[in-house]
Design a protein around this motif. Structure first.
Motif, PDB file in Angstrom:
ATOM      1  N   THR A  14      39.244  44.999  44.375  1.00  0.00           N
ATOM      2  CA  THR A  14      38.375  46.113  44.764  1.00  0.00           C
ATOM      3  C   THR A  14      38.249  47.123  43.625  1.00  0.00           C
ATOM      4  N   PHE A  15      39.360  47.477  43.013  1.00  0.00           N
ATOM      5  CA  PHE A  15      39.306  48.408  41.886  1.00  0.00           C
ATOM      6  C   PHE A  15      38.631  47.768  40.674  1.00  0.00           C
ATOM      7  N   ALA A  16      38.874  46.485  40.477  1.00  0.00           N
ATOM      8  CA  ALA A  16      38.202  45.781  39.378  1.00  0.00           C
ATOM      9  C   ALA A  16      36.689  45.809  39.586  1.00  0.00           C
ATOM     10  N   ALA A  17      36.270  45.644  40.830  1.00  0.00           N
ATOM     11  CA  ALA A  17      34.838  45.663  41.131  1.00  0.00           C
ATOM     12  C   ALA A  17      34.220  47.030  40.852  1.00  0.00           C
ATOM     13  N   ILE A  18      34.968  48.087  41.139  1.00  0.00           N
ATOM     14  CA  ILE A  18      34.467  49.437  40.852  1.00  0.00           C
ATOM     15  C   ILE A  18      34.278  49.631  39.351  1.00  0.00           C
ATOM     16  N   ILE A  19      35.267  49.173  38.572  1.00  0.00           N
ATOM     17  CA  ILE A  19      35.143  49.240  37.117  1.00  0.00           C
ATOM     18  C   ILE A  19      33.958  48.409  36.639  1.00  0.00           C
ATOM     19  N   ALA A  20      33.838  47.203  37.175  1.00  0.00           N
ATOM     20  CA  ALA A  20      32.756  46.308  36.777  1.00  0.00           C
ATOM     21  C   ALA A  20      31.393  46.904  37.098  1.00  0.00           C
ATOM     22  N   PHE A  21      31.290  47.523  38.247  1.00  0.00           N
ATOM     23  CA  PHE A  21      30.035  48.166  38.640  1.00  0.00           C
ATOM     24  C   PHE A  21      29.627  49.207  37.604  1.00  0.00           C
ATOM     25  N   GLN A  22      30.597  50.018  37.181  1.00  0.00           N
ATOM     26  CA  GLN A  22      30.303  51.075  36.207  1.00  0.00           C
ATOM     27  C   GLN A  22      29.901  50.511  34.848  1.00  0.00           C
ATOM     28  N   LYS A  23      30.404  49.315  34.523  1.00  0.00           N
ATOM     29  CA  LYS A  23      30.114  48.704  33.226  1.00  0.00           C
ATOM     30  C   LYS A  23      28.937  47.734  33.279  1.00  0.00           C
ATOM     31  N   GLY A  24      28.338  47.576  34.447  1.00  0.00           N
ATOM     32  CA  GLY A  24      27.228  46.629  34.575  1.00  0.00           C
ATOM     33  C   GLY A  24      27.673  45.182  34.497  1.00  0.00           C
ATOM     34  N   ILE A  25      28.903  44.914  34.972  1.00  0.00           N
ATOM     35  CA  ILE A  25      29.458  43.558  34.969  1.00  0.00           C
ATOM     36  C   ILE A  25      29.342  42.962  36.363  1.00  0.00           C
ATOM     37  N   GLN A  26      28.818  41.750  36.442  1.00  0.00           N
ATOM     38  CA  GLN A  26      28.655  41.107  37.747  1.00  0.00           C
ATOM     39  C   GLN A  26      29.743  40.082  38.048  1.00  0.00           C
ATOM     40  N   ASN A  27      30.449  39.613  37.024  1.00  0.00           N
ATOM     41  CA  ASN A  27      31.418  38.531  37.203  1.00  0.00           C
ATOM     42  C   ASN A  27      32.854  39.042  37.153  1.00  0.00           C
ATOM     43  N   LEU A  28      33.603  38.745  38.193  1.00  0.00           N
ATOM     44  CA  LEU A  28      35.022  39.066  38.263  1.00  0.00           C
ATOM     45  C   LEU A  28      35.805  37.759  38.217  1.00  0.00           C
ATOM     46  N   VAL A  29      36.907  37.759  37.492  1.00  0.00           N
ATOM     47  CA  VAL A  29      37.717  36.539  37.350  1.00  0.00           C
ATOM     48  C   VAL A  29      39.149  36.850  37.759  1.00  0.00           C
ATOM     49  N   THR A  30      39.711  35.993  38.607  1.00  0.00           N
ATOM     50  CA  THR A  30      41.092  36.171  39.040  1.00  0.00           C
ATOM     51  C   THR A  30      41.795  34.819  39.079  1.00  0.00           C
ATOM     52  N   GLY A  31      43.115  34.839  38.865  1.00  0.00           N
ATOM     53  CA  GLY A  31      43.877  33.599  38.766  1.00  0.00           C
ATOM     54  C   GLY A  31      44.515  33.146  40.055  1.00  0.00           C
TER      55      GLY A  31
ATOM     56  N   MET B 125      14.539  39.411  25.554  1.00  0.00           N
ATOM     57  CA  MET B 125      15.866  38.993  25.106  1.00  0.00           C
ATOM     58  C   MET B 125      16.784  38.795  26.313  1.00  0.00           C
ATOM     59  N   GLU B 126      17.483  37.643  26.343  1.00  0.00           N
ATOM     60  CA  GLU B 126      18.339  37.334  27.483  1.00  0.00           C
ATOM     61  C   GLU B 126      19.543  38.267  27.524  1.00  0.00           C
ATOM     62  N   GLN B 127      19.847  38.779  28.724  1.00  0.00           N
ATOM     63  CA  GLN B 127      20.963  39.696  28.881  1.00  0.00           C
ATOM     64  C   GLN B 127      22.282  38.944  28.728  1.00  0.00           C
ATOM     65  N   LYS B 128      23.246  39.558  28.039  1.00  0.00           N
ATOM     66  CA  LYS B 128      24.543  38.924  27.857  1.00  0.00           C
ATOM     67  C   LYS B 128      25.297  38.846  29.182  1.00  0.00           C
ATOM     68  N   LYS B 129      25.964  37.716  29.378  1.00  0.00           N
ATOM     69  CA  LYS B 129      26.771  37.534  30.578  1.00  0.00           C
ATOM     70  C   LYS B 129      28.159  38.115  30.327  1.00  0.00           C
ATOM     71  N   LYS B 130      28.558  39.037  31.210  1.00  0.00           N
ATOM     72  CA  LYS B 130      29.829  39.730  31.031  1.00  0.00           C
ATOM     73  C   LYS B 130      30.762  39.446  32.204  1.00  0.00           C
ATOM     74  N   ALA B 131      32.062  39.469  31.922  1.00  0.00           N
ATOM     75  CA  ALA B 131      33.052  39.228  32.965  1.00  0.00           C
ATOM     76  C   ALA B 131      34.228  40.176  32.798  1.00  0.00           C
ATOM     77  N   LEU B 132      34.836  40.546  33.929  1.00  0.00           N
ATOM     78  CA  LEU B 132      36.046  41.349  33.951  1.00  0.00           C
ATOM     79  C   LEU B 132      37.159  40.513  34.573  1.00  0.00           C
ATOM     80  N   VAL B 133      38.266  40.378  33.851  1.00  0.00           N
ATOM     81  CA  VAL B 133      39.391  39.557  34.302  1.00  0.00           C
ATOM     82  C   VAL B 133      40.513  40.445  34.825  1.00  0.00           C
ATOM     83  N   CYS B 134      40.992  40.145  36.039  1.00  0.00           N
ATOM     84  CA  CYS B 134      42.212  40.780  36.539  1.00  0.00           C
ATOM     85  C   CYS B 134      43.374  40.127  35.800  1.00  0.00           C
ATOM     86  N   PHE B 135      44.053  40.906  34.964  1.00  0.00           N
ATOM     87  CA  PHE B 135      44.924  40.309  33.964  1.00  0.00           C
ATOM     88  C   PHE B 135      46.343  40.873  34.019  1.00  0.00           C
TER      89      PHE B 135
END
Length: 226
Positions: free
Chosen positions: A106-123, A1-11
């Motif tokens: 940097t803090f977003a990346a730490i959160i993403a690491f803990q959640k298994g998220i590879q994609n960070l999005v910023t505006g 089963m293909e893994q879901k693609k996840k993203a964390l947005v700096c919002f």
């Protein structure tokens, strides 16, 4: 089963990050959002960000990095500093908060690491009038490499607005179906007024000019189609 693609947005709940939130929803299977309290004068932006995230069905959290306000002197965190309404020659306006995007990502990346998220999005956008150094493509690319090395993890920082001026950002929000939400329910104004804002601060002037250009272009486009 293909893994879901996840993203964390700096919002932040502003025009750019809200457009990015809905861009992420269109490109990823799961989207999360994080806002930051950094000693900014107008905490209303975090409240509005929370409301928008709830409306979008996106999990939302807030991190307190208000130590930044003790380390920098700028008009966004210090009420005693009179805001620059125009960009000074040969320097940055005093709305520049040194290191802000570096800290946020940097803090977003730490959160993403803990959640298994590879994609960070910023505006961030290099087309922005201010030319803040932490909004430039070279900085984002450099930080992306540094975060990957620091955590031995394959992050990708996405910057969908990097080469877009404000007119094009309005067009993108319209394409994503959230033009009215972005116009009336976001907070971009440096003076803390939602929607179209105060009309006087640099953020409002830039936003208004882009909006007027987009509406004019859109109207002409409609005329040509008739």
């Amino acid at each position: 089963m293909e893994q879901k693609k996840k993203a964390l947005v700096c919002f932040s709940g502003g025009q750019d990050s809200t457009t990015c939130l809905y861009w992420a929803l269109a490109h990823f299977d799961e989207v999360y959002a994080v806002s930051f309290v950094y000693g900014q004068k107008h905490s209303l932006e975090v409240e509005m960000a929370h409301k928008i995230a709830d409306k979008a069905g996106v999990p939302f959290e807030v991190l307190d990095v208000s130590l930044m306000a003790q380390m920098t002197d700028n008009s966004l965190t210090n009420p005693a500093v009179v805001m620059d309404e125009e960009k000074p020659d040969n320097t940055y306006p005093n709305t520049f908060v040194p290191g802000r995007n570096m800290v946020f990502l940097t803090f977003a990346a730490i959160i993403a690491f803990q959640k298994g998220i590879q994609n960070l999005v910023t505006g961030v956008s290099q087309a922005d009038f201010s030319g803040y150094p932490d909004c430039r493509d070279t900085f984002i690319r450099s930080l992306n490499v540094s975060l990957n090395l620091a955590m031995d993890y394959p992050f990708t920082i996405h910057t969908p607005l990097m080469w877009l001026d404000k007119e094009a950002v309005w067009a993108l929000s319209d394409e994503l179906g959230v033009f009215d939400l972005v116009r009336y329910e976001t907070l971009t104004c440096y003076n803390g007024i939602p929607g179209d804002g105060c009309g006087r601060c640099p953020a409002c002037k830039l936003r208004r000019k882009g909006l007027e250009n987009y509406l004019s272009t859109k109207k002409k486009g409609r005329v040509q189609k008739v």
